[in-house]
Design an enzyme around this catalytic site. Structure first.
Site, PDB file in Angstrom:
ATOM      1  N   ALA A  13       0.835  -1.205   0.000  1.00  0.00           N
ATOM      2  CA  ALA A  13       0.000   0.000   0.000  1.00  0.00           C
ATOM      3  C   ALA A  13       0.875   1.263   0.000  1.00  0.00           C
ATOM      4  O   ALA A  13       0.627   2.199  -0.760  1.00  0.00           O
ATOM      5  CB  ALA A  13      -0.924  -0.016   1.215  1.00  0.00           C
ATOM      6  N   VAL A  14       1.904   1.294   0.836  1.00  0.00           N
ATOM      7  CA  VAL A  14       2.745   2.493   0.928  1.00  0.00           C
ATOM      8  C   VAL A  14       3.663   2.607  -0.290  1.00  0.00           C
ATOM      9  O   VAL A  14       3.816   3.682  -0.872  1.00  0.00           O
ATOM     10  CB  VAL A  14       3.561   2.494   2.246  1.00  0.00           C
ATOM     11  CG1 VAL A  14       4.540   3.664   2.280  1.00  0.00           C
ATOM     12  CG2 VAL A  14       2.616   2.550   3.449  1.00  0.00           C
ATOM     13  N   SER A  40       6.648 -11.568  -5.903  1.00  0.00           N
ATOM     14  CA  SER A  40       6.164 -10.509  -6.796  1.00  0.00           C
ATOM     15  C   SER A  40       6.990 -10.346  -8.061  1.00  0.00           C
ATOM     16  O   SER A  40       6.689  -9.473  -8.888  1.00  0.00           O
ATOM     17  CB  SER A  40       6.162  -9.173  -6.059  1.00  0.00           C
ATOM     18  OG  SER A  40       5.288  -9.241  -4.978  1.00  0.00           O
ATOM     19  N   ARG A 101      13.903   3.621  14.426  1.00  0.00           N
ATOM     20  CA  ARG A 101      13.443   4.961  14.835  1.00  0.00           C
ATOM     21  C   ARG A 101      14.071   5.496  16.117  1.00  0.00           C
ATOM     22  O   ARG A 101      14.326   6.687  16.235  1.00  0.00           O
ATOM     23  CB  ARG A 101      11.914   4.966  15.005  1.00  0.00           C
ATOM     24  CG  ARG A 101      11.188   4.953  13.695  1.00  0.00           C
ATOM     25  CD  ARG A 101       9.687   5.058  13.928  1.00  0.00           C
ATOM     26  NE  ARG A 101       8.977   4.703  12.717  1.00  0.00           N
ATOM     27  CZ  ARG A 101       7.811   4.088  12.683  1.00  0.00           C
ATOM     28  NH1 ARG A 101       7.204   3.763  13.813  1.00  0.00           N
ATOM     29  NH2 ARG A 101       7.241   3.808  11.535  1.00  0.00           N
ATOM     30  N   CYS A 132       2.721   6.655  11.596  1.00  0.00           N
ATOM     31  CA  CYS A 132       1.702   7.532  10.989  1.00  0.00           C
ATOM     32  C   CYS A 132       0.953   8.394  12.004  1.00  0.00           C
ATOM     33  O   CYS A 132       0.726   9.587  11.779  1.00  0.00           O
ATOM     34  CB  CYS A 132       0.721   6.694  10.189  1.00  0.00           C
ATOM     35  SG  CYS A 132       0.314   5.127  10.952  1.00  0.00           S
ATOM     36  N   GLN A 159      -7.824   4.857  14.263  1.00  0.00           N
ATOM     37  CA  GLN A 159      -6.899   4.531  13.172  1.00  0.00           C
ATOM     38  C   GLN A 159      -7.517   3.608  12.119  1.00  0.00           C
ATOM     39  O   GLN A 159      -8.112   2.584  12.432  1.00  0.00           O
ATOM     40  CB  GLN A 159      -5.622   3.901  13.754  1.00  0.00           C
ATOM     41  CG  GLN A 159      -4.875   4.893  14.628  1.00  0.00           C
ATOM     42  CD  GLN A 159      -3.555   4.393  15.180  1.00  0.00           C
ATOM     43  OE1 GLN A 159      -3.241   4.696  16.317  1.00  0.00           O
ATOM     44  NE2 GLN A 159      -2.774   3.657  14.402  1.00  0.00           N
ATOM     45  N   GLY A 163      -3.444   1.153   8.141  1.00  0.00           N
ATOM     46  CA  GLY A 163      -2.253   1.037   8.980  1.00  0.00           C
ATOM     47  C   GLY A 163      -1.720  -0.390   9.010  1.00  0.00           C
ATOM     48  O   GLY A 163      -0.548  -0.625   9.299  1.00  0.00           O
ATOM     49  N   LYS A 218       4.884   4.147  20.902  1.00  0.00           N
ATOM     50  CA  LYS A 218       5.551   4.837  19.788  1.00  0.00           C
ATOM     51  C   LYS A 218       5.162   6.310  19.800  1.00  0.00           C
ATOM     52  O   LYS A 218       5.984   7.188  19.584  1.00  0.00           O
ATOM     53  CB  LYS A 218       5.110   4.243  18.444  1.00  0.00           C
ATOM     54  CG  LYS A 218       5.768   2.932  18.076  1.00  0.00           C
ATOM     55  CD  LYS A 218       5.184   2.455  16.740  1.00  0.00           C
ATOM     56  CE  LYS A 218       5.547   1.020  16.457  1.00  0.00           C
ATOM     57  NZ  LYS A 218       4.873   0.499  15.263  1.00  0.00           N
ATOM     58  N   HIS A 246      -6.354   8.359   9.401  1.00  0.00           N
ATOM     59  CA  HIS A 246      -6.363   8.276  10.862  1.00  0.00           C
ATOM     60  C   HIS A 246      -6.916   9.590  11.451  1.00  0.00           C
ATOM     61  O   HIS A 246      -6.590  10.677  10.956  1.00  0.00           O
ATOM     62  CB  HIS A 246      -4.932   8.114  11.398  1.00  0.00           C
ATOM     63  CG  HIS A 246      -4.338   6.747  11.226  1.00  0.00           C
ATOM     64  ND1 HIS A 246      -4.964   5.710  10.588  1.00  0.00           N
ATOM     65  CD2 HIS A 246      -3.129   6.254  11.641  1.00  0.00           C
ATOM     66  CE1 HIS A 246      -4.170   4.634  10.624  1.00  0.00           C
ATOM     67  NE2 HIS A 246      -3.053   4.933  11.242  1.00  0.00           N
TER      68      HIS A 246
HETATM   69  P1  A2P Z   1       5.221  -8.955  -1.704  1.00  0.00           P
HETATM   70  O1  A2P Z   1       3.959  -8.435  -2.345  1.00  0.00           O
HETATM   71  O2  A2P Z   1       6.174  -9.534  -2.685  1.00  0.00           O
HETATM   72  O3  A2P Z   1       4.961  -9.820  -0.499  1.00  0.00           O
HETATM   73  P2  A2P Z   1       1.581  -4.100   2.684  1.00  0.00           P
HETATM   74  O4  A2P Z   1       2.157  -3.240   3.780  1.00  0.00           O
HETATM   75  O5  A2P Z   1       0.575  -3.385   1.849  1.00  0.00           O
HETATM   76  O6  A2P Z   1       1.072  -5.402   3.221  1.00  0.00           O
HETATM   77  O7  A2P Z   1       2.822  -4.471   1.712  1.00  0.00           O
HETATM   78  C1  A2P Z   1       4.020  -5.054   2.162  1.00  0.00           C
HETATM   79  C2  A2P Z   1       5.103  -4.925   1.092  1.00  0.00           C
HETATM   80  O8  A2P Z   1       6.317  -5.477   1.621  1.00  0.00           O
HETATM   81  C3  A2P Z   1       4.820  -5.683  -0.182  1.00  0.00           C
HETATM   82  O9  A2P Z   1       5.350  -4.986  -1.292  1.00  0.00           O
HETATM   83  C4  A2P Z   1       5.585  -6.988   0.027  1.00  0.00           C
HETATM   84  O10 A2P Z   1       5.984  -7.632  -1.161  1.00  0.00           O
HETATM   85  C5  A2P Z   1       6.820  -6.462   0.730  1.00  0.00           C
HETATM   86  N1  A2P Z   1       7.500  -7.535   1.456  1.00  0.00           N
HETATM   87  C6  A2P Z   1       7.010  -8.272   2.483  1.00  0.00           C
HETATM   88  N2  A2P Z   1       7.928  -9.179   2.894  1.00  0.00           N
HETATM   89  C7  A2P Z   1       9.016  -9.021   2.113  1.00  0.00           C
HETATM   90  C8  A2P Z   1      10.311  -9.659   2.035  1.00  0.00           C
HETATM   91  N3  A2P Z   1      10.657 -10.640   2.853  1.00  0.00           N
HETATM   92  N4  A2P Z   1      11.176  -9.224   1.076  1.00  0.00           N
HETATM   93  C9  A2P Z   1      10.830  -8.222   0.241  1.00  0.00           C
HETATM   94  N5  A2P Z   1       9.638  -7.580   0.268  1.00  0.00           N
HETATM   95  C10 A2P Z   1       8.744  -7.976   1.190  1.00  0.00           C
HETATM   96  C1  11C Z   2      -1.150   1.281  12.315  1.00  0.00           C
HETATM   97  N1  11C Z   2       0.488   2.952  12.963  1.00  0.00           N
HETATM   98  O1  11C Z   2      -1.989   2.158  12.077  1.00  0.00           O
HETATM   99  C2  11C Z   2       0.313   1.597  12.495  1.00  0.00           C
HETATM  100  C3  11C Z   2       1.009   1.304  11.193  1.00  0.00           C
HETATM  101  O2  11C Z   2       5.246   1.900  13.202  1.00  0.00           O
HETATM  102  O3  11C Z   2       5.097   2.335  11.097  1.00  0.00           O
HETATM  103  C4  11C Z   2       2.440   1.774  11.112  1.00  0.00           C
HETATM  104  C5  11C Z   2       3.341   1.134  12.112  1.00  0.00           C
HETATM  105  C6  11C Z   2       4.642   1.835  12.135  1.00  0.00           C
HETATM  106  O4  11C Z   2      -1.438   0.080  12.394  1.00  0.00           O
END
Ligand code: A2P
Ligand code: 11C
Length: 342
Positions: A13-14, A40, A101, A132, A159, A163, A218, A246
């Protein structure tokens, strides 16, 4: 000068929002490198009218592609493992996770509040993007602190499911569909601890020994690090069935008396803040207004009934943009301004 930019978490999403914002802001991108897990590889992302293939995140990929700026948004453990490789390869890492952080050698930056801290990036090659809920709150607190000196902040958050990433938003939509099918009671929650549709959950991230959640702590720790302050903060963080903005109800006690009208004027001049405070005209911030924008909206600004040193207000911002992707890109823009041309 143009930069080679990597986005780790390109399918999330981000990550997806970071591409949009880089494009909207005409960020000087030379080459774009979308990175995600092996799952992916083969997927494509669109940027500035071109398609880019998603590449698997590996230890070597940053050096191989001469990455200058690496946005990380794939979870704390991915940042912990791979951000040091990006930094070693000479890139500045802008990390959206909580992993670095509170590290003394890592600046934690909201460009409207503490842009000067970006200069410390060289210590580890990493700049951390705050949580956030913290970002939107400090954008509002900073100008008020400068004017009236904050003693204590009590905040309750509302929230959105964003998130918790795409899966969080999908769980809300799925459960709403089930509600209209009269089968909601058959749903087992997967992302959230309980049913999120038509519900509120006063539990975000894990509980600590002190009775607060990690999300709440946090907000306490990050706020004072970003603002270089030492005032008291107490937070109650609640997940609500909203898709992606949020909201926060904030009570601020100052050392000095603080007039609501004056606070409104101060906030109307604050960067990235929009005052929307005409209750009689039914104008106040709501998630439906903030979503898909880069501003933090503030309203319901009013004095406490009993104490002239206390103000109450309500603030709303898009979690994916202001709370994550926009702040990250704003950090990159400042970094380019301060360091990039050296
Ligand atoms: P992937 O789609 O290949 O799993 P969201 O916060 O929306 O759930 O997205 C998480 C993002 O972090 C996705 O792009 C996901 O890719 C990526 N991601 C999660 N685990 C890993 C990993 N072990 N290595 C690289 N990218 C990752
Ligand atoms: C939430 N704030 O709304 C969290 C997501 O430390 O970056 C982000 C967590 C973080 O669930």
């Amino acid at each position: 000068k143009r930069y080679n930019v990597a986005v780790v978490g390109a399918t999330g999403a981000v990550g997806e929002e970071i591409f949009k914002i880089l494009e909207e802001r005409n960020f000087p991108v030379e080459n774009l490198l979308p990175l995600a897990s092996a799952r992916s590889v083969g997927a494509e992302v669109q940027f500035a009218g071109k398609n880019y293939k998603v590449v698997e995140l590996t230890e070597e990929v940053f050096e191989k592609h001469h990455v200058d700026i690496a946005f990380f948004s794939a979870g704390g453990s991915v940042s912990a493992k791979f951000a040091p490789y990006a930094a070693q390869a000479g890139a500045v890492v802008i990390d959206n996770t909580s992993h670095f952080r509170m590290d003394e050698d890592v600046p934690l930056v909201v460009p409207e509040v503490n842009p000067e801290d970006i200069a410390l990036w060289r210590k580890r090659g990493i700049i951390a993007n705050p949580n956030c809920s913290t970002i939107q709150m400090v954008q509002v607190l900073k100008p008020l602190h400068d004017a009236f000196e904050i003693e204590r902040v009590d905040v309750s958050t509302y929230q959105a499911t964003s998130g918790a990433g795409k899966k969080g938003m999908e769980e809300l939509v799925y459960q709403m569909q089930k509600f209209f099918d009269f089968t909601l009671s058959e749903c087992e929650p997967e992302v959230f601890a309980h049913q999120i549709a038509l519900n509120l959950i006063p539990h975000i991230d894990v509980f600590q020994e002190n009775g607060y959640t990690k999300e709440e702590m946090k907000m306490v720790k990050e706020t004072n690090k970003i603002m270089h302050s030492h005032f008291a903060v107490s937070a109650t963080c609640v997940r609500v069935p909203v898709l992606r903005s949020h909201s926060e109800s904030i009570t601020i006690r100052f050392k000095n008396s603080a007039d609501a009208k004056e606070a409104r004027e101060i906030l109307s001049k604050a960067p990235s803040v929009v005052v929307m405070d005409e209750p009689l005209a039914k104008k106040y911030p709501m998630p439906s207004i903030a979503t898909d924008t880069d501003e933090t909206y503030v309203g319901r600004i009013r004095n406490d009934i009993y104490d002239e040193k206390i103000l109450h207000l309500w603030c709303v911002a898009d979690q994916i943009r202001v709370g994550a992707a926009t702040n990250a890109v704003r950090i990159a823009q400042k970094w380019v301004e301060i360091e990039g041309e050296k």
